[in-house]
Design an enzyme around this catalytic site. Sequence first.
Site, PDB file in Angstrom:
ATOM      1  N   PRO A   2      -5.035  -1.354   3.414  1.00  0.00           N
ATOM      2  CA  PRO A   2      -6.363  -1.421   4.030  1.00  0.00           C
ATOM      3  C   PRO A   2      -7.394  -2.005   3.067  1.00  0.00           C
ATOM      4  CG  PRO A   2      -5.336   0.700   4.443  1.00  0.00           C
ATOM      5  CD  PRO A   2      -4.472  -0.002   3.442  1.00  0.00           C
ATOM      6  N   GLU A   3      -8.284  -2.825   3.611  1.00  0.00           N
ATOM      7  CA  GLU A   3      -9.324  -3.433   2.778  1.00  0.00           C
ATOM      8  C   GLU A   3     -10.615  -2.627   2.904  1.00  0.00           C
ATOM      9  OE1 GLU A   3      -9.303  -7.651   2.484  1.00  0.00           O
ATOM     10  OE2 GLU A   3      -7.251  -7.824   3.260  1.00  0.00           O
ATOM     11  N   LYS A  52     -11.773   0.386  -2.182  1.00  0.00           N
ATOM     12  CA  LYS A  52     -10.691   0.980  -1.399  1.00  0.00           C
ATOM     13  C   LYS A  52     -10.557   2.480  -1.660  1.00  0.00           C
ATOM     14  CE  LYS A  52      -8.301  -3.460  -1.423  1.00  0.00           C
ATOM     15  NZ  LYS A  52      -7.052  -4.201  -1.680  1.00  0.00           N
ATOM     16  N   ARG A 121     -15.494   1.935 -13.232  1.00  0.00           N
ATOM     17  CA  ARG A 121     -14.427   0.956 -13.466  1.00  0.00           C
ATOM     18  C   ARG A 121     -14.266  -0.030 -12.307  1.00  0.00           C
ATOM     19  NH1 ARG A 121     -10.403   5.397 -12.429  1.00  0.00           N
ATOM     20  NH2 ARG A 121      -9.277   4.865 -10.508  1.00  0.00           N
ATOM     21  N   ASN A 162      -6.154  -9.124   0.470  1.00  0.00           N
ATOM     22  CA  ASN A 162      -5.505 -10.401   0.734  1.00  0.00           C
ATOM     23  C   ASN A 162      -6.144 -11.175   1.881  1.00  0.00           C
ATOM     24  OD1 ASN A 162      -3.578 -11.968  -0.434  1.00  0.00           O
ATOM     25  ND2 ASN A 162      -1.871 -11.178   0.754  1.00  0.00           N
ATOM     26  N   ARG A 258       1.520 -11.373  -4.727  1.00  0.00           N
ATOM     27  CA  ARG A 258       0.886 -11.283  -3.408  1.00  0.00           C
ATOM     28  C   ARG A 258       0.958 -12.643  -2.729  1.00  0.00           C
ATOM     29  NH1 ARG A 258      -2.480  -6.868  -2.743  1.00  0.00           N
ATOM     30  NH2 ARG A 258      -2.297  -7.414  -0.544  1.00  0.00           N
TER      31      ARG A 258
END
Length: 270
Positions: A2-3, A52, A121, A162, A258
């Site tokens: 999931p984005e 995410k 981060r 992606n 990817r």
Amino acid sequence: MPEGHTLHRLARTHRRRFAGRPVEVSSPQGRFATSAEIVDGRVLERTEAHGKHLFHHYGPDLVVHVHLGLYGKFSDVKTPVDPPRGLVRMRMVGPSHYADLRGPTACELITDAEVDAIHDRLGADPLRLDADPDRAWARISRSRAPLATLLMDQTVIAGVGNVYRAEALFRLGLDPQLPGKALDRPTWEALWADLVEMLRDGVKRGKIETLRPEDDPRMLDAPDRGALCARKVYAYRRTGRPCLVCGTPIAHERHLARNLFWCPTCQPAA
């Protein structure tokens, strides 16, 4: 995986369903049982997402942190509550709905300091009001890494995966292999604005649709199973199919483990 729009949509849904009232929290699977007992019956004060990552704040040093990873998923079901099915890591029950979490990479109870460390981060999230695109630009503008790498680096821009990578680069006509340091500032600002627009639309729709109004979605084939999250797109998972703008077959290669998709004509090498 999931984005970012999915996590922000979950934060919004959980805020509406559960925040401001006591929540029953359990772990039918057992792996989150000890932490669930600590927050069970407490008031969910607020929810938020960064990239995410999803955070449920129950009070000082009581934050449930969730990262869905590749397979994690939240259900959202109206009460009455049914017996759990499958391996439910965490169950949240409110007055009108309950939510079951299955298969996450992370589901843990952490402190405020640990939350801050995660925020620190992570890179700028196009969906957060406190996002600092200049911080992302500082990293990108001095990097020799290609844009295809930088856009997926969660320490640079948080929440882009992606699909959004492929679509943002296509919509801006950018070569995925263009080094970050070769990107000019006006193009970066246009790229950031486009990411904000697409991700906000993803939150609104609950799915990714990136076609501009002038491009005809009737030219698209039915999406394969792996592309169901992104039904109306220019490049993602359209390998070998004609570009909707110029007709060139969409190219594909593996990039850092990817899949990368682009149009060689609309996104020419610099």
